[in-house]
Write a protein that holds these residues in place. Structure first.
Motif, mmCIF file in Angstrom:
data_model
loop_
_atom_site.group_PDB
_atom_site.id
_atom_site.type_symbol
_atom_site.label_atom_id
_atom_site.label_comp_id
_atom_site.label_asym_id
_atom_site.label_seq_id
_atom_site.Cartn_x
_atom_site.Cartn_y
_atom_site.Cartn_z
ATOM 1 N N LYS A 1 0.889 -1.390 -0.034
ATOM 2 C CA LYS A 1 0.135 0.126 0.049
ATOM 3 C C LYS A 1 0.948 1.199 0.132
ATOM 4 O O LYS A 1 2.043 1.287 0.703
ATOM 5 C CB LYS A 1 -1.061 -0.011 1.235
ATOM 6 C CG LYS A 1 -2.053 1.175 1.389
ATOM 7 C CD LYS A 1 -2.864 1.101 2.291
ATOM 8 C CE LYS A 1 -3.971 2.180 2.462
ATOM 9 N NZ LYS A 1 -4.927 1.939 3.448
ATOM 10 N N LEU A 2 0.520 2.398 -0.758
ATOM 11 C CA LEU A 2 1.219 3.521 -0.844
ATOM 12 C C LEU A 2 0.174 4.405 -0.125
ATOM 13 O O LEU A 2 -1.109 4.763 -0.300
ATOM 14 C CB LEU A 2 1.167 4.069 -2.146
ATOM 15 C CG LEU A 2 1.817 5.636 -2.327
ATOM 16 C CD1 LEU A 2 3.302 5.471 -1.977
ATOM 17 C CD2 LEU A 2 1.632 5.818 -3.605
ATOM 18 N N LYS A 3 0.613 5.153 1.016
ATOM 19 C CA LYS A 3 0.030 6.156 1.768
ATOM 20 C C LYS A 3 0.625 7.426 1.374
ATOM 21 O O LYS A 3 1.898 7.559 1.726
ATOM 22 C CB LYS A 3 -0.012 6.002 3.127
ATOM 23 C CG LYS A 3 -0.778 7.034 4.225
ATOM 24 C CD LYS A 3 -0.626 6.798 5.475
ATOM 25 C CE LYS A 3 -1.600 7.492 6.324
ATOM 26 N NZ LYS A 3 -2.937 7.738 6.290
ATOM 27 N N SER A 4 -0.098 8.631 0.771
ATOM 28 C CA SER A 4 0.491 9.682 0.399
ATOM 29 C C SER A 4 -0.027 10.873 0.801
ATOM 30 O O SER A 4 -1.341 11.071 0.900
ATOM 31 C CB SER A 4 0.669 9.728 -1.153
ATOM 32 O OG SER A 4 -0.427 9.602 -2.057
ATOM 33 N N ARG A 5 0.613 11.974 0.421
ATOM 34 C CA ARG A 5 -0.039 13.576 0.538
ATOM 35 C C ARG A 5 -1.259 13.616 -0.541
ATOM 36 O O ARG A 5 -1.274 12.926 -1.475
ATOM 37 C CB ARG A 5 0.974 14.496 0.566
ATOM 38 C CG ARG A 5 2.150 14.480 1.620
ATOM 39 C CD ARG A 5 2.802 15.798 1.476
ATOM 40 N NE ARG A 5 3.880 15.826 2.633
ATOM 41 C CZ ARG A 5 3.516 16.347 3.800
ATOM 42 N NH1 ARG A 5 2.406 16.704 4.094
ATOM 43 N NH2 ARG A 5 4.637 16.407 4.731
ATOM 44 N N THR A 6 -1.666 14.813 -0.506
ATOM 45 C CA THR A 6 -2.651 15.191 -1.599
ATOM 46 C C THR A 6 -2.453 16.551 -2.137
ATOM 47 O O THR A 6 -3.200 17.173 -2.855
ATOM 48 C CB THR A 6 -4.178 15.124 -1.035
ATOM 49 O OG1 THR A 6 -4.226 16.034 0.098
ATOM 50 C CG2 THR A 6 -4.787 13.769 -0.376
ATOM 51 N N GLY A 7 -1.168 17.185 -1.818
ATOM 52 C CA GLY A 7 -0.735 18.289 -2.239
ATOM 53 C C GLY A 7 -1.109 19.387 -1.324
ATOM 54 O O GLY A 7 -0.602 20.671 -1.662
ATOM 55 N N GLN A 8 -1.667 19.344 -0.248
ATOM 56 C CA GLN A 8 -1.858 20.384 0.792
ATOM 57 C C GLN A 8 -0.665 20.412 1.796
ATOM 58 O O GLN A 8 0.391 19.630 1.890
ATOM 59 C CB GLN A 8 -3.248 20.104 1.381
ATOM 60 C CG GLN A 8 -4.295 20.046 0.543
ATOM 61 C CD GLN A 8 -4.307 21.307 -0.586
ATOM 62 O OE1 GLN A 8 -4.308 22.448 -0.116
ATOM 63 N NE2 GLN A 8 -4.506 21.371 -1.603
ATOM 64 N N GLY A 9 -0.794 21.026 2.879
ATOM 65 C CA GLY A 9 -0.048 20.980 3.964
ATOM 66 C C GLY A 9 1.366 21.518 3.671
ATOM 67 O O GLY A 9 1.473 22.552 3.128
ATOM 68 N N ARG A 10 2.460 20.961 4.143
ATOM 69 C CA ARG A 10 3.736 21.449 3.941
ATOM 70 C C ARG A 10 4.136 21.558 2.619
ATOM 71 O O ARG A 10 4.932 22.600 2.081
ATOM 72 C CB ARG A 10 4.976 20.611 4.542
ATOM 73 C CG ARG A 10 4.723 20.699 6.074
ATOM 74 C CD ARG A 10 5.744 19.514 6.509
ATOM 75 N NE ARG A 10 7.158 20.252 6.443
ATOM 76 C CZ ARG A 10 8.355 19.585 6.066
ATOM 77 N NH1 ARG A 10 8.199 18.422 6.076
ATOM 78 N NH2 ARG A 10 9.380 20.087 6.044
ATOM 79 N N LEU A 11 3.754 20.828 1.541
ATOM 80 C CA LEU A 11 3.838 20.904 0.200
ATOM 81 C C LEU A 11 3.484 22.331 -0.441
ATOM 82 O O LEU A 11 4.471 22.866 -0.951
ATOM 83 C CB LEU A 11 3.702 20.006 -0.727
ATOM 84 C CG LEU A 11 4.601 18.338 -0.685
ATOM 85 C CD1 LEU A 11 3.681 17.529 -1.572
ATOM 86 C CD2 LEU A 11 5.700 18.614 -1.091
ATOM 87 N N ALA A 12 2.346 22.456 0.026
ATOM 88 C CA ALA A 12 1.576 23.668 -0.471
ATOM 89 C C ALA A 12 2.588 25.073 0.291
ATOM 90 O O ALA A 12 2.519 26.030 -0.625
ATOM 91 C CB ALA A 12 0.256 23.879 -0.159
ATOM 92 N N GLN A 13 2.908 24.918 1.502
ATOM 93 C CA GLN A 13 3.669 26.195 2.085
ATOM 94 C C GLN A 13 5.115 26.215 1.453
ATOM 95 O O GLN A 13 5.384 27.608 1.343
ATOM 96 C CB GLN A 13 3.665 25.701 3.525
ATOM 97 C CG GLN A 13 2.269 25.596 4.473
ATOM 98 C CD GLN A 13 2.541 25.135 5.719
ATOM 99 O OE1 GLN A 13 3.687 25.038 6.258
ATOM 100 N NE2 GLN A 13 1.378 24.967 6.401
ATOM 101 N N ALA A 14 5.624 24.952 1.067
ATOM 102 C CA ALA A 14 6.821 25.499 0.629
ATOM 103 C C ALA A 14 6.726 25.860 -1.129
ATOM 104 O O ALA A 14 7.972 26.429 -1.270
ATOM 105 C CB ALA A 14 7.539 24.048 0.706
ATOM 106 N N TYR A 15 5.860 25.358 -1.734
ATOM 107 C CA TYR A 15 5.903 25.652 -3.045
ATOM 108 C C TYR A 15 4.442 26.167 -3.269
ATOM 109 O O TYR A 15 3.602 25.536 -3.817
ATOM 110 C CB TYR A 15 5.978 24.342 -4.017
ATOM 111 C CG TYR A 15 7.290 23.655 -3.429
ATOM 112 C CD1 TYR A 15 8.663 24.039 -3.682
ATOM 113 C CD2 TYR A 15 7.169 22.382 -3.071
ATOM 114 C CE1 TYR A 15 9.754 23.569 -3.105
ATOM 115 C CE2 TYR A 15 8.514 21.691 -2.564
ATOM 116 C CZ TYR A 15 9.493 22.374 -2.888
ATOM 117 O OH TYR A 15 10.975 21.665 -2.176
ATOM 118 N N PRO A 16 4.385 27.491 -3.288
ATOM 119 C CA PRO A 16 3.001 28.151 -3.508
ATOM 120 C C PRO A 16 2.560 27.981 -4.972
ATOM 121 O O PRO A 16 1.126 27.899 -5.085
ATOM 122 C CB PRO A 16 3.344 29.522 -3.194
ATOM 123 C CG PRO A 16 4.473 29.603 -2.326
ATOM 124 C CD PRO A 16 5.236 28.565 -2.829
#
Length: 273
Positions: free
Chosen positions: A38-53
């Motif tokens: 199983k792959l458990k992953s982000r959905t693009g929110q959180g730290r990724l969105a903060q780091a890369y607007p």
């Protein structure tokens, strides 16, 4: 309960492949004996969105969901659970090493009776550790102290509270809330409202270490810890351990949950009198 060996690989996102910077975006866990992949992953929110607007959330979400569906399809096929290496080898069958924004990073292995639970814990450690819970800010130490402050006011003791720096031959430790009456009574709030058991351990160990550094002042300094529970109920066992760690610290501190702040203030009043 039977335990199963597993391996995992961390999925990383590189916003600019030429820069080389990467943030952890998911975890793939594979256990052959448990027939689990199983792959458990982000959905693009959180730290990724903060780091890369300028992140294209939709494209990222579609990409990781497509990966997840590929692994679900492999997991449902009878040919997967033959000797085929670990999570990284299985992962590379779907996501080849190339110059794309998604790649495999850190790998590891372990044993668990519940691979799903192991996946959630590994994800929390490597991916969700610094995420904020949606719609809620973690409670700070001073938020925990508010409960005690009200009780101190009712006991007509709060007006005597002053900041103080406790000095020993090893350290100088600043405290915001102290009352001096022969001995120095130090009231220290400690919020364990964390998303990670390791962070809780770091915080408790830090305070235990600080008390060790002023242990020579036994009899002259009396510590009182008021603790705040984690919001995540799965961390309550860890919370109980951290409370015991504080109680085992030097200077024989009084340690009570904020729910028992009335009892804590009563102890302080008895000691003062």
């Amino acid at each position: 309960m039977k335990k199963h060996a597993y391996s995992y690989a961390v999925l990383q996102y590189r916003h600019d492949v030429w820069v080389g910077e990467a943030l952890n975006a998911g975890v793939l866990l594979f256990s052959e004996s448990a027939r689990f992949l199983k792959l458990k992953s982000r959905t693009g929110q959180g730290r990724l969105a903060q780091a890369y607007p300028d992140l294209d959330h939709g494209a990222f979400r579609d990409a990781v969901k497509a990966l997840g569906r590929r692994f679900d399809k492999i997991s449902s096929s009878s040919g997967l659970f033959q000797p085929s290496g670990g999570a990284l080898e299985v992962g590379r069958k779907v996501l080849l090493p190339d110059d794309s924004s998604l790649s495999w990073g850190m790998t590891g292995s372990g044993i668990s009776a519940d691979p799903e639970d192991a996946l959630n814990k590994i994800y929390a450690r490597f991916v969700g550790r610094y995420d904020k819970v949606a719609g809620r800010e973690p409670r700070t130490d001073e938020m925990v102290f508010e409960t005690v402050r009200r009780k101190l006011e009712l006991a007509e003791l709060y007006q005597r509270v002053q900041p103080h720096v406790v000095r020993s031959k090893y350290a100088a430790i600043p405290f915001k809330h102290t009352i001096e009456n022969g001995a120095l009574h130090v009231i220290q709030p400690v919020s364990f409202d964390s998303a990670d058991a390791e962070n809780m351990l770091d915080k408790a160990a830090k305070w235990a270490g600080r008390l060790q550094s002023i242990a020579e002042l036994k009899g002259r300094v009396r510590p009182y810890f008021v603790t705040g529970k984690p919001t995540d109920h799965s961390l309550m066992v860890q919370y109980s351990k951290m409370v015991e760690l504080l109680r085992a610290s030097p200077l024989d501190p009084v340690v009570m949950d904020e729910e028992h702040s009335s009892e804590l203030v009563a102890k302080i009043a008895d000691h003062l009198h």
